[in-house]
Motif scaffolding. Structure first.
Motif, PDB file in Angstrom:
ATOM      1  N   GLY A  36       0.789  -1.220   0.000  1.00  0.00           N
ATOM      2  CA  GLY A  36       0.000   0.000   0.000  1.00  0.00           C
ATOM      3  C   GLY A  36       0.821   1.270   0.000  1.00  0.00           C
ATOM      4  N   PHE A  37       2.109   1.170   0.372  1.00  0.00           N
ATOM      5  CA  PHE A  37       2.980   2.344   0.391  1.00  0.00           C
ATOM      6  C   PHE A  37       3.657   2.588  -0.955  1.00  0.00           C
ATOM      7  CE2 PHE A  37       2.850   1.417   4.981  1.00  0.00           C
ATOM      8  CZ  PHE A  37       2.571   2.687   5.458  1.00  0.00           C
ATOM      9  N   PHE A  38       3.424   1.715  -1.945  1.00  0.00           N
ATOM     10  CA  PHE A  38       4.122   1.863  -3.222  1.00  0.00           C
ATOM     11  C   PHE A  38       3.690   3.131  -3.950  1.00  0.00           C
ATOM     12  CE2 PHE A  38       4.818   0.852  -7.770  1.00  0.00           C
ATOM     13  CZ  PHE A  38       6.189   0.647  -7.728  1.00  0.00           C
ATOM     14  N   ILE A  39       2.384   3.342  -4.074  1.00  0.00           N
ATOM     15  CA  ILE A  39       1.895   4.545  -4.762  1.00  0.00           C
ATOM     16  C   ILE A  39       2.283   5.807  -4.000  1.00  0.00           C
ATOM     17  CG2 ILE A  39      -0.150   5.756  -5.597  1.00  0.00           C
ATOM     18  CD1 ILE A  39       0.607   3.273  -7.197  1.00  0.00           C
ATOM     19  N   PRO A  40       2.096   5.865  -2.656  1.00  0.00           N
ATOM     20  CA  PRO A  40       2.578   7.051  -1.931  1.00  0.00           C
ATOM     21  C   PRO A  40       4.069   7.312  -2.114  1.00  0.00           C
ATOM     22  CG  PRO A  40       1.044   5.827  -0.547  1.00  0.00           C
ATOM     23  CD  PRO A  40       1.285   4.992  -1.773  1.00  0.00           C
ATOM     24  N   SER A  41       4.874   6.241  -2.233  1.00  0.00           N
ATOM     25  CA  SER A  41       6.314   6.447  -2.438  1.00  0.00           C
ATOM     26  C   SER A  41       6.585   7.118  -3.777  1.00  0.00           C
ATOM     27  CB  SER A  41       7.063   5.107  -2.351  1.00  0.00           C
ATOM     28  OG  SER A  41       6.891   4.327  -3.523  1.00  0.00           O
ATOM     29  N   LEU A  42       5.852   6.704  -4.809  1.00  0.00           N
ATOM     30  CA  LEU A  42       6.029   7.323  -6.132  1.00  0.00           C
ATOM     31  C   LEU A  42       5.585   8.781  -6.115  1.00  0.00           C
ATOM     32  CD1 LEU A  42       4.796   4.448  -8.517  1.00  0.00           C
ATOM     33  CD2 LEU A  42       7.137   5.012  -7.838  1.00  0.00           C
ATOM     34  N   ILE A  43       4.515   9.068  -5.384  1.00  0.00           N
ATOM     35  CA  ILE A  43       4.042  10.447  -5.278  1.00  0.00           C
ATOM     36  C   ILE A  43       5.081  11.307  -4.558  1.00  0.00           C
ATOM     37  CG2 ILE A  43       2.272  11.940  -4.251  1.00  0.00           C
ATOM     38  CD1 ILE A  43       0.251   9.709  -4.721  1.00  0.00           C
ATOM     39  N   ILE A  52       8.298   7.661 -13.422  1.00  0.00           N
ATOM     40  CA  ILE A  52       7.435   7.400 -14.580  1.00  0.00           C
ATOM     41  C   ILE A  52       7.621   5.977 -15.094  1.00  0.00           C
ATOM     42  CG2 ILE A  52       7.004   8.031 -16.992  1.00  0.00           C
ATOM     43  CD1 ILE A  52       7.641  10.933 -16.180  1.00  0.00           C
ATOM     44  N   ILE A  53       8.876   5.516 -15.171  1.00  0.00           N
ATOM     45  CA  ILE A  53       9.150   4.157 -15.667  1.00  0.00           C
ATOM     46  C   ILE A  53       8.567   3.115 -14.715  1.00  0.00           C
ATOM     47  CG2 ILE A  53      10.989   2.474 -16.092  1.00  0.00           C
ATOM     48  CD1 ILE A  53      12.670   4.857 -17.161  1.00  0.00           C
ATOM     49  N   ASN A  54       8.769   3.307 -13.410  1.00  0.00           N
ATOM     50  CA  ASN A  54       8.190   2.375 -12.440  1.00  0.00           C
ATOM     51  C   ASN A  54       6.669   2.389 -12.491  1.00  0.00           C
ATOM     52  OD1 ASN A  54      10.112   0.937 -10.309  1.00  0.00           O
ATOM     53  ND2 ASN A  54      11.076   2.891 -10.894  1.00  0.00           N
ATOM     54  N   SER A  55       6.112   3.567 -12.720  1.00  0.00           N
ATOM     55  CA  SER A  55       4.660   3.676 -12.842  1.00  0.00           C
ATOM     56  C   SER A  55       4.165   2.920 -14.068  1.00  0.00           C
ATOM     57  CB  SER A  55       4.243   5.150 -12.935  1.00  0.00           C
ATOM     58  OG  SER A  55       4.623   5.862 -11.777  1.00  0.00           O
ATOM     59  N   MET A  56       4.908   3.007 -15.171  1.00  0.00           N
ATOM     60  CA  MET A  56       4.508   2.303 -16.395  1.00  0.00           C
ATOM     61  C   MET A  56       4.519   0.796 -16.177  1.00  0.00           C
ATOM     62  SD  MET A  56       6.440   4.594 -19.314  1.00  0.00           S
ATOM     63  CE  MET A  56       6.085   3.397 -20.597  1.00  0.00           C
ATOM     64  N   PHE A  57       5.563   0.286 -15.510  1.00  0.00           N
ATOM     65  CA  PHE A  57       5.610  -1.152 -15.221  1.00  0.00           C
ATOM     66  C   PHE A  57       4.431  -1.565 -14.334  1.00  0.00           C
ATOM     67  CE2 PHE A  57      10.268  -1.012 -16.291  1.00  0.00           C
ATOM     68  CZ  PHE A  57      10.215  -1.991 -17.280  1.00  0.00           C
ATOM     69  N   TYR A  58       4.137  -0.738 -13.332  1.00  0.00           N
ATOM     70  CA  TYR A  58       3.021  -1.022 -12.422  1.00  0.00           C
ATOM     71  C   TYR A  58       1.692  -1.033 -13.182  1.00  0.00           C
ATOM     72  CZ  TYR A  58      -0.306  -0.310  -8.591  1.00  0.00           C
ATOM     73  OH  TYR A  58      -1.361  -0.431  -7.725  1.00  0.00           O
ATOM     74  N   ILE A  59       1.529  -0.071 -14.089  1.00  0.00           N
ATOM     75  CA  ILE A  59       0.279   0.047 -14.851  1.00  0.00           C
ATOM     76  C   ILE A  59       0.131  -1.122 -15.821  1.00  0.00           C
ATOM     77  CG2 ILE A  59      -0.897   1.432 -16.604  1.00  0.00           C
ATOM     78  CD1 ILE A  59       0.414   3.904 -15.162  1.00  0.00           C
ATOM     79  N   LEU A  60       1.189  -1.449 -16.561  1.00  0.00           N
ATOM     80  CA  LEU A  60       1.124  -2.539 -17.535  1.00  0.00           C
ATOM     81  C   LEU A  60       0.885  -3.884 -16.854  1.00  0.00           C
ATOM     82  CD1 LEU A  60       3.981  -1.504 -20.001  1.00  0.00           C
ATOM     83  CD2 LEU A  60       1.508  -1.408 -20.403  1.00  0.00           C
ATOM     84  N   ALA A  61       1.580  -4.099 -15.725  1.00  0.00           N
ATOM     85  CA  ALA A  61       1.379  -5.350 -14.985  1.00  0.00           C
ATOM     86  C   ALA A  61      -0.046  -5.434 -14.466  1.00  0.00           C
ATOM     87  CB  ALA A  61       2.372  -5.437 -13.824  1.00  0.00           C
ATOM     88  N   GLY A  62      -0.556  -4.308 -13.963  1.00  0.00           N
ATOM     89  CA  GLY A  62      -1.934  -4.284 -13.474  1.00  0.00           C
ATOM     90  C   GLY A  62      -2.937  -4.539 -14.571  1.00  0.00           C
TER      91      GLY A  62
END
Length: 522
Positions: free
Chosen positions: A221-228, A245-255
């Protein structure tokens, strides 16, 4: 320092006029709704229902316009939150009044009688209008408090802001390190399951853990707050920004591959809005490009829903289905139609309460607050969570083999009946105040990073509660947002004291070696 964080402002005449007009509109709509419901019959129910679908759609555009006139912004957290709320709770009614063709086998207006839909549309329309009324009442006109503070106490306050940005970067990396492992492990394990069994396996009861056993999910649950945190603190650092941004893209594509959409869309919206605030404003031709990109992005969500139950799927399957749909169906409308199905909980709650079940009189909200107390293994499931997760209750009552979710409007009704509209106004007061704590500024140094994180963390963690229960809002505050803010402030205070100590030592050393203090002897 409290004053410059939360601000002080005088009563604004323009704001008062908008509040007055919105209140009159709410009263008129309430009287019309009461007359329509009391005086309807089988032949007139359809027409009255259509009228309230129209009224609700017009209220949405009024909300956008009135917020813009007061706040001078459209791309902002409040408009994002309100728009998502409207699409989930009123989406099918908006399509219905616009005459857009939809799948009538799954349309709520085809599944339920006109009188049932009339009551649901009246309550939703009034609830959202009341929500906006509360937001207008508590909204700040122009958040000049930080700027004025900087002017009054420039050097001292600038240092505080620098320390807060530095502490946020430290906290961001710390949260990323503790959350990225559980996030990657859980994602990989989930992909293996989905490859073999499809999307539905993720909701198998045997995989659900509670209390301390759920530690991996808590850290995730702390992953998104960490990116913010990292994005906010990296407004001058391109490397960190692109790392986010790159980590967010991996998170989005995996999701997306797993079949999820909500959390991924929320992250995209938050990053897009933060980019507008911190990096470069979205205006001119970029607005058109953003709208086109948004339509394509939302359309792709329909493909995810179609493919996610297929085992051993590849990304090629998504692309092929996306292009095959051109000319056959409007994927964008299909997604809006699916989102609008979240009126289903309200409709059924109004059919069940108070005829078969009594009102809860705030019980679910109070039980939600008790979940502040963590489950440290005392219970298999937190008793507060059992009472507060109304989607599970509705699933059991209706005997469904899937989770119907819930909604902000449905929870207000099951607790207070038609008086739940007034509770929606209280929620609007809270969110209007919260989302007006920040406004776009020319220089990132004018923001208080703690307030900025506070707003976007709450937005990212609560935006999907419009189709869920209030319990998720409580957890967003007390489990994630507030602890992070407190940690940032503590570290900033430590940095400030350390810098002051270093500065005093340097000044002392300079005084020792200054020419006036040198003893040349005789």
């Amino acid at each position: 320092m409290i004053n410059y964080i939360f601000g002080e402002e005088k009563v604004n005449l323009k704001k008062t006029k908008f509040i007055f007009f919105n209140t009159i509109m709410l009263i008129v709509l309430a009287l019309l709704g009461m007359l329509f419901i009391k005086g309807t019959n089988e032949s007139s129910a359809g027409f009255y229902n259509y009228l309230f679908c129209l009224f609700g759609t017009l209220v949405y555009f009024w909300c956008i316009w009135s917020w813009y006139k007061i706040r001078k912004e459209i791309l902002c957290p409040y408009i994002i939150f309100l728009s998502v709320a409207y699409l989930f709770m009123f989406g099918q009614s908006m399509l219905f009044v616009l005459g857009i063709p939809v799948d009538t086998t799954r349309a709520l207006h085809a599944m339920y009688p006109d009188f049932v839909m009339l009551k649901a549309n009246v309550f939703t329309c009034l609830g959202l209008c009341a929500f906006h009324n509360g937001a207008l009442i508590s909204a700040k006109i122009n958040n000049k408090s930080l700027s004025s503070y900087l002017q009054r106490n420039n050097e001292k306050s600038e240092n505080k802001i620098k320390y807060l940005y530095k502490s946020m970067q430290i906290v961001g990396w710390l949260l990323f390190l503790i959350s990225v492992g559980p996030t990657v492990v859980d994602t990989v394990n989930s992909i293996k399951l989905v490859l073999s069994y499809g999307y539905g396996i993720l909701f198998d009861e045997s995989l659900i853990k509670t209390g301390i056993q759920n530690w991996q999910e808590i850290l995730k649950g702390f992953f998104i707050p960490s990116l913010i945190c990292l994005f906010i603190s990296s407004y001058k650092n391109r490397f960190v920004r692109w790392f986010v941004i790159i980590n967010s893209m991996f998170y989005i594509l995996a999701g997306f591959y797993l079949g999820g959409r909500g959390n991924q869309v929320v992250l995209v919206l938050c990053l897009f809005c933060m980019w507008h605030y911190l990096i470069k404003p979205v205006k001119g031709f970029k607005i058109l490009l953003s709208v086109i990109g948004g339509i394509i992005f939302i359309s792709f969500l329909s493909v995810i829903a179609e493919v996610r139950d297929i085992p051993n799927r590849t990304f090629i399957d998504y692309i092929e289905l996306f292009f095959d749909s051109f000319g056959k169906e409007n994927l964008f409308i299909k997604v809006i139609f699916e989102m609008g199905g979240s009126m289903f909980p309200l409709i059924n709650v109004m059919l069940l309460v108070p005829g078969f079940f009594g009102f809860r009189y705030g019980e679910s909200y109070l039980y939600s607050l008790t979940t502040i107390i963590p489950n440290l293994g005392f219970w298999d499931a937190h008793p507060g969570a059992i009472k507060a997760h109304l989607g599970n209750w509705l699933q059991d009552v209706l005997g469904l083999d899937y989770g119907p979710g819930f909604s902000m409007a449905a929870e207000a009704y099951i607790n207070f009946g038609w008086f739940g509209i007034l509770f929606m106004m209280l929620l609007g007061c809270f969110y209007g105040w919260l989302f007006s704590l920040i406004s776009r500024k020319e220089e990132p140094e004018q923001y208080n990073p703690i307030v900025f994180f506070f707003v976007f963390s709450i937005l990212s963690l609560t935006i999907m509660t419009v189709r869920n229960s209030f319990i998720e809002t409580v957890r967003a505050f007390f489990y994630y947002t507030i602890p992070v803010c407190v940690l940032c402030i503590m570290i900033a205070e430590y940095i400030g004291k350390y810098q002051l100590k270093v500065s005093l030592i340097n000044d002392k050393n300079e005084n020792r070696i200054s020419p006036g203090n040198v003893n040349h002897g005789r």
